[in-house]
Structures are given as structure tokens and as C-alpha cells.
Write a protein that holds these residues in place. Structure first.
Motif, PDB file in Angstrom:
ATOM      1  N   LEU A  10       1.058  -1.178   0.552  1.00 50.17           N
ATOM      2  CA  LEU A  10      -0.166   0.246  -0.189  1.00 50.17           C
ATOM      3  C   LEU A  10       0.818   1.306  -0.322  1.00 50.17           C
ATOM      4  CD1 LEU A  10      -2.630   1.668  -0.091  1.00 50.17           C
ATOM      5  CD2 LEU A  10      -2.887   1.184   3.013  1.00 50.17           C
ATOM      6  N   GLU A 136      -2.610  -2.521  -6.310  1.00 50.02           N
ATOM      7  CA  GLU A 136      -3.446  -2.207  -5.343  1.00 50.02           C
ATOM      8  C   GLU A 136      -2.353  -0.613  -5.657  1.00 50.02           C
ATOM      9  OE1 GLU A 136      -3.149  -3.339  -1.001  1.00 50.02           O
ATOM     10  OE2 GLU A 136      -4.012  -3.947  -2.964  1.00 50.02           O
ATOM     11  N   GLN A 137      -0.604  -0.943  -5.769  1.00 46.95           N
ATOM     12  CA  GLN A 137       0.531   0.149  -4.806  1.00 46.95           C
ATOM     13  C   GLN A 137       0.643   0.860  -6.303  1.00 46.95           C
ATOM     14  OE1 GLN A 137       0.475  -3.374  -5.694  1.00 46.95           O
ATOM     15  NE2 GLN A 137       3.357  -3.391  -6.566  1.00 46.95           N
ATOM     16  N   THR A 497     -11.788   2.774   2.754  1.00 49.34           N
ATOM     17  CA  THR A 497     -11.269   1.483   2.951  1.00 49.34           C
ATOM     18  C   THR A 497     -10.351   1.001   2.692  1.00 49.34           C
ATOM     19  OG1 THR A 497     -13.680   0.914   3.440  1.00 49.34           O
ATOM     20  CG2 THR A 497     -12.872   1.300   5.462  1.00 49.34           C
ATOM     21  N   LYS A 499      -7.982  -0.820   0.118  1.00 48.72           N
ATOM     22  CA  LYS A 499      -6.555  -0.400  -0.241  1.00 48.72           C
ATOM     23  C   LYS A 499      -6.610  -0.001  -1.669  1.00 48.72           C
ATOM     24  CE  LYS A 499      -5.945  -4.220   3.072  1.00 48.72           C
ATOM     25  NZ  LYS A 499      -5.126  -5.078   3.926  1.00 48.72           N
ATOM     26  N   ARG A 542     -10.474   3.307  -6.933  1.00 54.26           N
ATOM     27  CA  ARG A 542      -8.768   2.721  -7.129  1.00 54.26           C
ATOM     28  C   ARG A 542      -9.078   2.033  -8.738  1.00 54.26           C
ATOM     29  NH1 ARG A 542      -7.747  -3.444  -4.246  1.00 54.26           N
ATOM     30  NH2 ARG A 542      -6.321  -3.869  -6.644  1.00 54.26           N
TER      31      ARG A 542
END
Length: 556
Positions: A10, A136-137, A497, A499, A542
Motif C-alpha cells: 500500500l 493496488e500499489q 477502506t 486499499k 482505486r
């Protein structure tokens, strides 16, 4: 097959320092303006690469003051997967963006409709439109620039294989321009020109042609006839039209007194538009023009290998922002410049209705291809490409067995491996993979691919229908969790919330407002200081998810 899990780290944007914060304890760093001029579907067939067919006076002037890169390569021979690598600094095969095209997120933002299609993967399972859910990063690199004080504009194409998050640009539309930035703010501005796109070979068919068909060169893999020459001349004529657009942007830069204060990049999103160019994993599909005009007077030619995954970390490096460790690209100039590359890598998967899987390795001389489905033909009968005026005659000659041996190569069945000497065989026509004199080179290049693939997932190895199910279970797009507010006096913290979600906000003096994609959304990087009586509106997104609904809070 078992489901794939996106292992992630993250990235918390609150750890990024804005330019305002940097001034608190140390002198503000000097941040250069950066301009990208991006064209489409061009190989290095320009005067500063030795091809004088098209007259490009505006590009010629820039090239004389710039570094011209002689070994620059896209990672895929089409725009969508290629642009996903440009905006993230990652290979499409590491993101799940390697299939062309996933959805309709081509221009700007907000156009997020996904439909059922008749396309199938190699296992004959249906492939529907989707936005790729990437690890996700991974962020659009422009978010790091915005967090560091840059004003980022994109005019206008995105085509990342996912909808551009609202946090990725200050402006993302046909009117986006550095001229709209706040006073004294550094800018990163992108202008995309579509005049040289493959489709313009037929859309401009009735326009004035400024290049004589009798004076163009015809590569040996194409039949030399009237139809071919007319199509090639149309492409060069389109290049001349594009050059005029480049001149207009440079004129505006000079009018604003910014030409000598701006780093200028010019490149094409992948290789040329002609048959056996676009969509190919050969030099004709991946090798591109690239020049960089700096503000330090450096000019000349540079033979270093450059990959499109290197563009994101390079821009961050020039801005004085350390590229995140997850990026697979290497900065080739700037404060965080890396060592020169030994290899660049390419991939070929689904192109429209035809699916395959090929991987490539290129050094300064040799090109190696690994074909994972060697029984499939090299040629893909892509319907879109058959709009090119010369294609009907080309296929007619094939049917009549009137093509030369070099022209027939495109229609042959593949072998498991291919090796080309790009110095002595620039058109990649002679496969040396079974030539014993090149056994050591073949082994070296094969090993380079194996080493590259170690410790990473190649999402192209997963049937696309299964990949979509992993990203969108039951073909339902996941949704980003809405913003929650944590207020302590005038200080307000924003959280989602989900990620990997990025957060955008607007501070206003009015309640019950409605905002669209082109509203003045700011990137959230740290808790906000907001006066009483004002309102904060926020949403999160995201990449690949639906954005959250807008939440609001009155500061009391």
C-alpha cells in the motif's frame, strides 16, 4: 486454474510531500516545466533518423536542440497496453493490461460503459469489456507529480486499459493546457495528436496528399504496387500534418516565454501503422522515435536502450521526485538516473478479436521472440486493419500466390523461437534461431527472458476470461468504498477502506453542490486545514474499480 491474488504494497499518499511543505524547512527546489508531444503509429521514419520523405520543419528544429534516442522501444505494438506502461512505469504483463482493448476508456474520463462482446480467449471462453484492476500499489505517475506541486494536464487521450482516475490529472479534456495552471506553478502537460493514427490511412484517403507516391520507399515485406505506394504516401502526408500541429504547440510555448524553461519530449505511442508494423512484436511495431529537448543545452544522438516503462520514472527523476520501488522502469535522465539497460522487453497478446501470446527481448543488435502458441499463424486477420486501403490488394495477391518470399513470411506458421540480427536484417526477415552460428546468442537472449520473468506474474499466461473473473467477480465491477471524515477542530482527515484508493476533494463555501469530472478536484495527500462554515466534498477511486459516491462534510 487457481485464482490469482494481486500481492500488493500500500502506498500512502500522505507520506508524499507537496511543494508547499518542502518550503517549510528548506529552500524550494527548482522544478522544470515538462511538455510531452505524443503522436501515434510512427516508426523512426523522420529526417533526424535519416528518412527525409516527409517534410517536418518543426520537429527538425526541435531535434537540432535535443537528444535523439536511437534505440527507443514501446512494450506492445498497439496503443492501449503501451499507454498503460507509460502512465504506470510497469509492463502490461505485470499489470494485467496486455490485451487490446479491454474497454471504452480511450478519451478523457467519465466514459465508463462496459459491454458484452463476441470475442473469445484461447480456451474459447467469452471475453467481455472491462477496466483492468491493476495491483493496488500502482498509481498513475502523475499523482506523484501532483503531490509534489505540479499542475498536470492531458489533452486528451488516455487509453490506459482502465478509466483515468479523477486524481490523475488536474485537467483531462480537449481544452487542457498549461495556460490554465495557477501562477508560478510548474506544469507537466501532454498533447496527443491523432493525425498519424492507422485509421487516418483511410479517413484521410480523399484529402490532399502532399507526398508523391512514386518517391516513397516500400519495405520488402510489402508488395510494391500502386495501392501500397498510395497508402505509404498517405501516411507520410499525415506525418506532415502532424508536424504542423507540433509547430502550433511550440509557438504557444514561445509566446508564453517558456520554451527555454521547458523540457520537451516527442515520441510515438508505438511503431508504424502499415501492415506488418502495428500489432507486431518486431522492430517495425515496437521501435519508435524519441527526442528530449532539455533546458541544459545537451544535444546529439544517444544509443542507450530506452523502454516505455522508463518514461514514468524518468519524468519523476527530472522533477526531483524519487521513483517508487515497484516501478519496473528505469530513469534514463534526471536526478535519479539509473545505469543503462542491457535489454528491453516486449509482449503480444490479444489484438481485438485475435488472441496469442508472444514475448520478446531486444538488445542493441538482436531481437529474440518466444512464441507460446507456435501453431498459430503469424498473420492475424484483424478486421480493423482491413480498412487500410492497400490491404485488399495485399490479401488478393496472397490468395493468388503472387507474393515474394519475403512478403510470404508474414503469413507463415510460427516457430517456437525467433532470433533476428537487427543490424544486418533491419526488417527482421531472416530467423536465425536454428542457425548454429548464433547458438550462444540465442541462449543468452532466451536466458534474459527467463531472468526477466523470475519472481513476477505474467498475467498473459492466464486465460483472459479467468483474469476478468479475478478482477470483476461474476462480472461485477468492484466499487471503491466511500470517504469517511475524521475532524479535529479545523483539521480533517479523509479515508477510504479500499486499499490502493486515491482520494480527491474540493473545498467550497456552498452546500449540496454537484461536481463532474472536470471540476477542480484536488489530490488528497495529507490532513486538510479548513475554516469553519466551509464544506469539503470528497470521493475515492482505486484503478479498475468504480469510483465512490461523493461524500461531504460541513466544518462546524
Amino acid at each position: 486454474m487457481k485464482k490469482v491474488v494481486f500481492y500488493t504494497i500500500l502506498v500512502i499518499f500522505s507520506s508524499c510531500k507537496t511543494s508547499e511543505e518542502n518550503t517549510e524547512n528548506k529552500p524550494q527546489k527548482k522544478q522544470p516545466n515538462i511538455l510531452w508531444i505524443v503522436t501515434e503509429d510512427i516508426s523512426p521514419t523522420l529526417s533526424f533518423y535519416g528518412d527525409y520523405t516527409a517534410k517536418t520543419p518543426n520537429l527538425d528544429k526541435i531535434a537540432k536542440e535535443a537528444v535523439v534516442y536511437k534505440n527507443a522501444f514501446a512494450v506492445v505494438g498497439v496503443c492501449g497496453p503501451s499507454r498503460s506502461s507509460i502512465i504506470t512505469g510497469m509492463h502490461p504483463t505485470s499489470l494485467g493490461t496486455m490485451h487490446m482493448r479491454t474497454g471504452k476508456d480511450v478519451f478523457s474520463w467519465g466514459k465508463r460503459a462496459y459491454e458484452k462482446t463476441s470475442i473469445q480467449d484461447l480456451e474459447e471462453n467469452p471475453v467481455q469489456q472491462y477496466a483492468a484492476v491493476i495491483p493496488e500499489q500502482v498509481k498513475c505517475f502523475t499523482e506523484y507529480l501532483r503531490a509534489d506541486g505540479y499542475y498536470c494536464t492531458n489533452n486528451q487521450k488516455t487509453d490506459y486499459q482502465f478509466a483515468a482516475p479523477i486524481t490523475s490529472w488536474d485537467e483531462n479534456n480537449g481544452k487542457a493546457h498549461w495556460r490554465n495552471r495557477p501562477k508560478n506553478k510548474p506544469f507537466f502537460s501532454v498533447f496527443n495528436f491523432g493525425l498519424t493514427h492507422e485509421s487516418r490511412l483511410w479517413k484521410h484517403q480523399d484529402s490532399i496528399q502532399t507526398v508523391n507516391p512514386n518517391k516513397v520507399s516500400v519495405p520488402p515485406y510489402l508488395p510494391d504496387n500502386k495501392d501500397t505506394r498510395e497508402t505509404i504516401a498517405r501516411h507520410y502526408s499525415n506525418v506532415e500534418l502532424m508536424d504542423a500541429q507540433v509547430g502550433e504547440i511550440i509557438k504557444q510555448l514561445k509566446e508564453d516565454g517558456l520554451y527555454d524553461k521547458t523540457i520537451i519530449f516527442f515520441y510515438s505511442d508505438h511503431g508504424g501503422p502499415l501492415p506488418r508494423q502495428k500489432r507486431e512484436i518486431l522492430d517495425s511495431g515496437l521501435k519508435v522515435p524519441l527526442l528530449v529537448k532539455g533546458i541544459n543545452g545537451e544535444k546529439g544522438e544517444n544509443n542507450a536502450l530506452v523502454s516505455f516503462v522508463d518514461l514514468a520514472p524518468t519524468i519523476l527523476s527530472l522533477a526531483g521526485v524519487k521513483p517508487p520501488k515497484y516501478m519496473e522502469g528505469k530513469a534514463f535522465i534526471g536526478e535519479f538516473k539509473s545505469d543503462d539497460r542491457t535489454y528491453v522487453y516486449g509482449s503480444s497478446d490479444r489484438f481485438d478479436e485475435f488472441t496469442d501470446r508472444i514475448r520478446s527481448v531486444r538488445d542493441k543488435r538482436f531481437l529474440y521472440l518466444k512464441n507460446y502458441h507456435p501453431k498459430l499463424p503469424k498473420y492475424k486477420d484483424v478486421g480493423y486493419r482491413k480498412n487500410i486501403p492497400m490491404m485488399a490488394k495485399f490479401l488478393e495477391l496472397k490468395k493468388e500466390n503472387k507474393l515474394t518470399e519475403q512478403q510470404q513470411i508474414w503469413f507463415q506458421t510460427k516457430t517456437s523461437e525467433e532470433l533476428y540480427d537487427c543490424k544486418n536484417d533491419p526488417y527482421n526477415l531472416v530467423n536465425l534461431a536454428e542457425n548454429k552460428e548464433y547458438a550462444s546468442t540465442l541462449k543468452r537472449m532466451r536466458t534474459a527472458l527467463i531472468d526477466f520473468q523470475k519472481d513476477k506474474t505474467d498475467f498473459g499466461a492466464i486465460p483472459e476470461s479467468e483474469l476478468i473473473e479475478n478482477m470483476w467477480p461474476n462480472f461485477e465491477q468492484p466499487k471503491t468504498a466511500k470517504i469517511t471524515f475524521n475532524q479535529k477542530g479545523k483539521k480533517v482527515e479523509l479515508k477510504s477502506t479500499t486499499k490502493g484508493a486515491s482520494i480527491a476533494y474540493i473545498i467550497s463555501e456552498k452546500s449540496n453542490q454537484h461536481f463532474n469530472y472536470n471540476s477542480n478536484w484536488q489530490l488528497y495527500t495529507k490532513p486538510l486545514q479548513i475554516d469553519k462554515g466551509k464544506y469539503v466534498y470528497a470521493k475515492a477511486e482505486r484503478i479498475g474499480f468504480k469510483e465512490s459516491e461523493t461524500s461531504s462534510l460541513e466544518i462546524k
